[in-house]
Design a protein around this motif. Structure first.
Motif, PDB file in Angstrom:
ATOM      1  N   ASP A  35       0.860  -1.174   0.000  1.00  0.00           N
ATOM      2  CA  ASP A  35       0.000   0.000   0.000  1.00  0.00           C
ATOM      3  C   ASP A  35       0.904   1.235   0.000  1.00  0.00           C
ATOM      4  N   PHE A  36       0.342   2.378  -0.334  1.00  0.00           N
ATOM      5  CA  PHE A  36       1.148   3.596  -0.375  1.00  0.00           C
ATOM      6  C   PHE A  36       0.997   4.424   0.897  1.00  0.00           C
ATOM      7  N   GLY A  37      -0.149   5.127   1.051  1.00  0.00           N
ATOM      8  CA  GLY A  37      -0.326   5.992   2.207  1.00  0.00           C
ATOM      9  C   GLY A  37      -0.324   5.225   3.513  1.00  0.00           C
ATOM     10  N   GLY A  38       0.561   5.597   4.424  1.00  0.00           N
ATOM     11  CA  GLY A  38       0.667   4.918   5.704  1.00  0.00           C
ATOM     12  C   GLY A  38       1.603   3.737   5.696  1.00  0.00           C
ATOM     13  N   VAL A  39       2.136   3.382   4.531  1.00  0.00           N
ATOM     14  CA  VAL A  39       3.135   2.304   4.429  1.00  0.00           C
ATOM     15  C   VAL A  39       4.430   2.882   3.857  1.00  0.00           C
ATOM     16  N   LEU A  40       4.361   3.417   2.646  1.00  0.00           N
ATOM     17  CA  LEU A  40       5.524   4.088   2.066  1.00  0.00           C
ATOM     18  C   LEU A  40       5.613   5.544   2.525  1.00  0.00           C
TER      19      LEU A  40
END
Length: 216
Positions: free
Chosen positions: A11-16
């Motif tokens: 996932d992007f937001g909150g992970v990367l």
């Protein structure tokens, strides 16, 4: 590396990126809103949920979302999405782990429920097209997590089966659909533990203590 694992889907937001909640709380403070206003007004509100799902599917523009969400919250709509997430920053430990996975021969993808690309682009500066093997943004395909088809799409782009991949998301509700397709799933709640668990699964480094729960 666990022998059968050949892919990593993030996932992007909150992970990367850094976590979403502190950014949302900071936004509320800047706007003079009571704590919890954003969550209650947009994500626990039937109209707010409908607006966000349409945005993620690409049937509503970010500008249209800004206008409608601004009305729901009673605040100015100008660049609202950009204001909400202004404090998000890259999460260097997870980004480095993804790069190390690629160096080790693991295919790495990004799968994101997008929030519109204009006038504010959440993904600017992350070099997604250069640093990852596949990038699936929900609005570009007319579907969103947790619909099975979007996980199937990222598998198709990677040329892998679910059983060969790990899926990482900070939203627990998006994990079961991936697990149904055979993914190992990891709920990302703390970057160091996320990296430690991935390192153990993919053989990138010595696993850290107290890894996050992972289902394989």
């Amino acid at each position: 590396m666990t022998a059968h694992l050949k892919g990593l889907v993030l996932d992007f937001g909150g992970v990367l990126t850094t976590p979403l909640l502190p950014a949302a709380l900071a936004f509320e403070q800047r706007e003079g809103l009571a704590e919890g206003t954003l969550l209650t007004g947009l994500y626990l509100n039937e109209e707010g949920i409908r607006l966000t799902e349409r945005l993620e599917r690409g049937t509503l523009t970010q500008i249209e979302w800004n206008e409608a969400a601004g009305r729901l919250l009673g605040i100015a709509p100008d660049n609202l999405m950009g204001r909400v997430f202004a404090d998000l920053r890259p999460e260097p430990a997870v980004i480095a782990a993804a790069a190390e996975a690629r160096r080790a021969g693991v295919k790495v993808a990004v799968l994101s429920n997008s929030v519109g690309l204009a006038p504010w682009n959440l993904y600017d500066g992350y070099e997604l097209e250069d640093l990852y093997d596949a990038v699936v943004l929900s609005e570009e395909h007319g579907m969103r997590k947790p619909e099975p088809e979007i996980y199937e799409l990222v598998l198709e782009q990677l040329g892998l089966r679910g059983e060969e991949c790990v899926y990482v998301d900070d939203t627990a509700a998006y994990l079961p659909a991936a697990a149904e397709l055979g993914f190992a799933t990891l709920h990302a709640v703390d970057p160091p533990r996320t990296v430690a668990t991935l390192s153990g699964l993919l053989g990138l480094a010595r696993p850290g203590e107290d890894p996050e729960r992972v289902t394989v």
